[in-house]
Write an enzyme that holds these catalytic residues in place. Structure first.
Site, mmCIF file in Angstrom:
data_model
loop_
_atom_site.group_PDB
_atom_site.id
_atom_site.type_symbol
_atom_site.label_atom_id
_atom_site.label_comp_id
_atom_site.label_asym_id
_atom_site.label_seq_id
_atom_site.Cartn_x
_atom_site.Cartn_y
_atom_site.Cartn_z
ATOM 1 N N TYR A 59 58.741 -9.516 8.483
ATOM 2 C CA TYR A 59 57.917 -10.841 8.429
ATOM 3 C C TYR A 59 58.500 -11.517 7.142
ATOM 4 O O TYR A 59 58.623 -11.093 5.808
ATOM 5 C CB TYR A 59 56.554 -10.543 8.069
ATOM 6 C CG TYR A 59 55.845 -10.061 9.462
ATOM 7 C CD1 TYR A 59 56.194 -9.992 10.633
ATOM 8 C CD2 TYR A 59 54.461 -9.287 9.231
ATOM 9 C CE1 TYR A 59 55.475 -9.587 11.691
ATOM 10 C CE2 TYR A 59 53.931 -8.829 10.351
ATOM 11 C CZ TYR A 59 54.555 -8.957 11.405
ATOM 12 O OH TYR A 59 53.727 -8.658 12.685
ATOM 13 N N SER A 60 58.894 -12.588 7.234
ATOM 14 C CA SER A 60 59.709 -13.400 6.137
ATOM 15 C C SER A 60 60.751 -12.598 5.223
ATOM 16 O O SER A 60 60.905 -12.887 4.141
ATOM 17 C CB SER A 60 58.564 -14.032 5.130
ATOM 18 O OG SER A 60 57.962 -15.037 5.751
#
Length: 336
Positions: A59-60
């Protein structure tokens, strides 16, 4: 907030898990929330009694873990919270910086701990099945992390039921720590998991912690049929949601949810969450949001009671869907 055990384990988790995919730097997904704004989200969750938090290294590209660790480290006692993260997704251009090899799992765990600024991970999950690595190698590597004290429990996410069954009995056969949870794709408009995965998990005492339990906002009724349109940046740009939903009968289900929600005096999102919470085997749906008032609404859903008639009415329009959310094995390629 209400609480329950995480499957057959002794650890107690809130009935709602805060999903932290929404927190990042905007480079990974246009709709992510930055660190400063995310601070209030964690404060609201902790105040509501949430003690269960889920993120992933991918995530990111690690920023979500950094944000999650930063604010939980400031606001919560480590012994009071249950932190989950995941491994498998690509974390760099090299071929060994992804997947479920022993090499990548051990390195990824250390990197996640560094970003989270924590000494251990409560629930370490394989994000998907890795077709290029023997499951024995994956399970042995995960077991070594538990024995080293870096991980408390092991979990998995989205795969075929036969694959999860194989992982469970392989771990038992070798005396390795088994998966205690399954993070699967499950909501009112995607119920294919009821066929095999959910019965398997109930039988084996495995906790179900569904992702996308609110169908990424679809059930609220504001998702336009035309791509690129909608009231929020996520509604306009979330291509993943386009791939998962937007069938004709999905809109029929959303209409029923909206009608019953109005009768209840709650939002469609709250009603959709209440439906997931009452579903057999479900421990804690993983809910994410980009607005704090949406989180507050969802946290209140634990107090909503649905009648059998209301549940039946919301489920009636459902029609079989293609299985999406994870890579499907090709039987022709599996024949040797």
């Amino acid at each position: 907030m209400q609480y329950t055990k995480l499957g057959n384990t002794g650890v107690t988790v809130s009935r709602i898990c805060l999903g932290c995919m929404s927190y990042g730097d905007g480079k990974w997904r246009a709709w992510t929330v930055g660190a400063d704004e995310a601070r209030e989200h964690f404060a609201v969750a902790l105040e509501a009694g949430v003690n269960f938090f889920d993120t992933a290294d991918v995530y990111s590209n690690g920023v979500s873990e950094e944000i999650t660790g930063r604010w939980l480290g400031e606001m919560a006692a480590r012994d009071d919270i249950v932190v989950a993260t995941k491994v498998n997704g690509p974390m760099g251009p090299g071929p060994n910086r992804r997947g479920l090899s022993r090499k990548h799992i051990l390195e990824a765990c250390d990197n996640s701990l560094r970003r989270l600024k924590m000494e251990y991970i409560d629930l370490y999950q394989i994000h998907r099945w890795d077709y290029t690595t023997p499951i024995e190698e994956t399970l042995e590597a995960l077991d070594s992390l538990v024995r080293a004290g870096k991980v408390r429990y092991l979990g998995a996410s989205s795969m075929a039921a036969w694959q999860f069954s194989k992982a469970l009995y392989t771990a038992k056969e070798h005396g390795w720590h088994r998966f205690v949870s399954m993070q699967n794709h499950y909501n009112l408009i995607s119920r294919e998991e009821e066929r095999e995965m959910i019965p398997l998990c109930i039988d084996q005492g495995v906790a179900l912690i569904p992702w996308s339990p609110l169908a990424r906002g679809f059930l609220e009724g504001d998702r336009a049929r035309e791509p690129g349109k909608g009231p929020t940046k996520r509604a306009q740009t979330d291509q993943v949601a386009r791939n998962l939903y937007f069938h004709d009968n999905d809109y029929e289900i959303a209409a029923v949810v909206q009608k019953i929600a109005q009768e209840h005096g709650v939002t469609p999102t709250q009603l959709a969450c209440a439906w997931v919470l009452q579903a057999p085997g479900v421990t804690a749906p993983i809910v994410g949001a980009t607005k704090t008032h949406h989180l507050k609404q969802v946290f209140a859903a634990v107090d909503i009671t649905l009648s059998a008639e209301e549940v039946a009415a919301m489920e009636e329009p459902y029609r079989p869907h293609p299985i999406v959310g994870y890579e499907q094995p090709n039987p022709r390629k599996m024949v040797r």
